[in-house]
Design an enzyme around this catalytic site. Structure first.
Site, PDB file in Angstrom:
ATOM      1  N   GLY A  49       3.800 -19.669  50.167  1.00  0.00           N
ATOM      2  CA  GLY A  49       2.683 -19.652  49.193  1.00  0.00           C
ATOM      3  C   GLY A  49       3.012 -21.341  48.990  1.00  0.00           C
ATOM      4  CE  LYS A  73       2.982 -13.575  54.755  1.00  0.00           C
ATOM      5  NZ  LYS A  73       1.578 -13.093  54.612  1.00  0.00           N
ATOM      6  CD  GLN A 105       1.266  -9.650  59.646  1.00  0.00           C
ATOM      7  OE1 GLN A 105       0.136  -9.888  59.594  1.00  0.00           O
ATOM      8  NE2 GLN A 105       1.912  -9.810  58.278  1.00  0.00           N
ATOM      9  CB  CYS A 151      -4.547  -8.396  55.145  1.00  0.00           C
ATOM     10  SG  CYS A 151      -6.114  -9.039  55.673  1.00  0.00           S
ATOM     11  NE  ARG A 202      -2.935 -21.957  52.201  1.00  0.00           N
ATOM     12  CZ  ARG A 202      -3.261 -21.722  51.202  1.00  0.00           C
ATOM     13  NH1 ARG A 202      -4.476 -21.934  50.767  1.00  0.00           N
ATOM     14  NH2 ARG A 202      -2.234 -21.488  50.214  1.00  0.00           N
TER      15      ARG A 202
HETATM   16  C1  LIG Z   1      -6.255 -18.594  58.163  1.00  0.00           C
HETATM   17  C2  LIG Z   1      -5.159 -17.663  57.490  1.00  0.00           C
HETATM   18  C3  LIG Z   1      -4.700 -16.630  58.129  1.00  0.00           C
HETATM   19  C4  LIG Z   1      -3.790 -15.643  57.902  1.00  0.00           C
HETATM   20  N1  LIG Z   1      -3.415 -14.647  58.465  1.00  0.00           N
HETATM   21  C5  LIG Z   1      -2.699 -13.742  57.887  1.00  0.00           C
HETATM   22  C6  LIG Z   1      -2.127 -12.488  58.645  1.00  0.00           C
HETATM   23  O1  LIG Z   1      -2.826 -12.309  59.894  1.00  0.00           O
HETATM   24  N2  LIG Z   1      -1.211 -11.882  58.169  1.00  0.00           N
HETATM   25  C7  LIG Z   1      -0.575 -11.933  56.924  1.00  0.00           C
HETATM   26  O2  LIG Z   1       0.512 -11.275  56.577  1.00  0.00           O
HETATM   27  N3  LIG Z   1      -0.885 -13.183  56.205  1.00  0.00           N
HETATM   28  C8  LIG Z   1      -2.027 -14.107  56.760  1.00  0.00           C
HETATM   29  N4  LIG Z   1      -2.315 -15.480  56.048  1.00  0.00           N
HETATM   30  C9  LIG Z   1      -1.256 -15.616  54.795  1.00  0.00           C
HETATM   31  C10 LIG Z   1      -0.196 -16.477  55.210  1.00  0.00           C
HETATM   32  O3  LIG Z   1       0.564 -15.987  55.956  1.00  0.00           O
HETATM   33  C11 LIG Z   1       0.660 -16.984  53.818  1.00  0.00           C
HETATM   34  O4  LIG Z   1       1.120 -15.832  53.178  1.00  0.00           O
HETATM   35  C12 LIG Z   1      -0.437 -17.746  52.996  1.00  0.00           C
HETATM   36  O5  LIG Z   1      -1.531 -18.526  53.550  1.00  0.00           O
HETATM   37  C13 LIG Z   1       0.181 -18.202  51.817  1.00  0.00           C
HETATM   38  O6  LIG Z   1       0.886 -19.505  52.503  1.00  0.00           O
HETATM   39  P1  LIG Z   1       0.638 -20.915  52.591  1.00  0.00           P
HETATM   40  O7  LIG Z   1       0.235 -21.580  51.429  1.00  0.00           O
HETATM   41  O8  LIG Z   1       1.879 -21.549  53.094  1.00  0.00           O
HETATM   42  O9  LIG Z   1      -0.476 -21.036  53.672  1.00  0.00           O
HETATM   43  C14 LIG Z   1      -3.273 -16.035  56.480  1.00  0.00           C
HETATM   44  C15 LIG Z   1      -3.461 -17.189  55.918  1.00  0.00           C
HETATM   45  C16 LIG Z   1      -4.549 -18.169  56.378  1.00  0.00           C
HETATM   46  C17 LIG Z   1      -4.581 -19.202  55.604  1.00  0.00           C
END
Ligand SMILES: Cc1cc2nc3c(=O)[nH]c(=O)nc-3n(C[C@H](O)[C@H](O)[C@H](O)COP(=O)(O)O)c2cc1C
Length: 350
Positions: free
Chosen positions: A202, A140, A71, A101, A226
């Site tokens: 999510g 994304k 990415q 982001c 997460r």
């Molecule tokens: C610690 C952390 C770092 C993240 N870094 C990125 C990232 O670098 N690029 C991105 O597109 N999303 C990033 N996200 C978002 C996740 O990819 C994901 O879309 C978001 O956490 C929701 O999904 P989840 O509930 O399964 O965690 C990050 C999320 C967390 C918690």
């Protein structure tokens, strides 16, 4: 499911997470099974183009992680196209664009989620990249910038027209950050609006959530973020459940072993060296391995970062978290983990 011509064995992917989804973590996740695609931490397009060591390290991967999506973030179509070419040269299977982001440091430079506020420009970034590379370009995004600008369906159509092979939608707005719940009805609406595969993202923190979303929401795939930091077996368990089998249970000892293995992989990571890595832009310098003490400190910090998620929901988890955060040496960290998870010496030695 397929992204362009790339066939995924499972429709569930490890979401990109800055600071967390490094190559060592991704390898361990893949070894547990059920994960169809891994995505790197976000990588700066400027850093890639300039050949900056730290940036290249974020993009490193090993063969066992395949298929791998790297990415990248940035807002300049020409730089993003150059970066995509570098990613392709590194042998990645997919190049993904970060349009989600919300962090001001990223978003204020016309990158990350602020690209969603200028869909025509966002589409021009995609077009510049799809014109340049053969590998699939994916995007994304979030649901939108805020509750008044939830334009993911429109943007998804525009990026699909610009050649994107798939999109992933985190069902929150940038303004929400991580508050509230991801809106999976809205994500389903995006999936309906386009002909390319849509991944939903999510709040899938249990295997059952993944299975339910795949069945009910209309998406082609699910990204787990997460939930994988808490339970790296979630992919394997979701695959078990999807195929109607018994969902595997994970023993405390296995959980402990995961952390111990992560420590070993991190300690032995040969950053910047060609060790099965396909990385390194032509002419880019490689960084020397970190000096031993600096390396230990880095590993301790990595375990603290993962520990803050990994210990959630465990009996005694908050005490473990406190102990990990106060532990200052790798040996003491290993002892803490062995004791807490009752890992036998025999297993550790193996
Ligand atoms: C610690 C952390 C770092 C993240 N870094 C990125 C990232 O670098 N690029 C991105 O597109 N999303 C990033 N996200 C978002 C996740 O990819 C994901 O879309 C978001 O956490 C929701 O999904 P989840 O509930 O399964 O965690 C990050 C999320 C967390 C918690």
């Amino acid at each position: 499911m397929k992204i362009g011509t790339l066939q995924l064995d499972h429709p569930v992917a490890l979401a990109p997470m800055a600071g967390m989804t490094d190559t060592a973590f991704r390898r361990l996740v893949k070894r547990k099974g059920g994960c169809g695609l891994v995505v790197t931490e976000m990588v700066s397009s400027e850093g890639l183009v300039r050949g900056i060591d730290r940036t290249l390290e974020y993009a490193e991967y090993t063969e066992e992680e395949r298929p791998v999506s790297i990415q990248i973030f940035g807002g300049d179509p020409a730089v993003m196209a150059d970066a995509a070419e570098i990613v392709q040269g590194m042998g990645a299977d997919i190049v993904d664009i970060n349009m989600g982001c919300p962090v001001p440091k990223i978003a204020k430079h016309h990158a990350g989620c602020s690209l969603m506020r200028d869909p025509a420009h966002a589409a021009s970034v995609v077009r510049a990249m799809t014109d340049r590379v053969r590998i699939p370009v994916t995007v994304k995004m979030r649901a939108g910038w805020n509750e008044h600008e939830m334009n993911a369906p429109t943007l998804a159509k525009m990026v699909a027209d610009a050649g994107a092979a798939a999109v992933a939608v985190h069902g929150r707005t940038a303004a929400q950050s991580y508050k509230g719940e991801a809106d999976w009805t809205f994500i389903g609406g995006v999936a309906n609006a386009v002909d390319i595969p849509v991944f939903g993202s999510g709040d899938c923190v249990e295997a059952g959530h993944v299975v339910d979303r795949l069945r009910d929401s209309g998406v082609s795939g699910v990204l787990v973020g997460r939930g994988a930091l808490r339970n790296p077996w979630i992919f394997a368990q979701a695959a078990d459940a999807t195929h109607g089998g018994a969902v595997r249970e994970v023993s405390a000892e296995e959980r402990g072993r995961f952390l111990l293995e992560y420590i070993e992989l991190l300690l032995n990571e040969r950053v910047g060296e060609q060790r099965g890595f396909r990385h390194a832009a032509p002419g880019a310098e490689t960084s020397a391995p970190a000096p031993a003490r600096g390396r230990e400190r880095w590993v301790i910090n990595k375990i603290r970062a993962l520990g803050s998620w990994y210990t959630k929901g465990l009996i005694g988890g908050s005490e473990l978290r406190t102990t990990i955060n106060a532990t200052e040496s790798i040996d003491a960290l290993r002892d803490t983990i062995r004791t807490f998870f009752s890992v036998s010496e025999e297993l550790v030695a193996g």
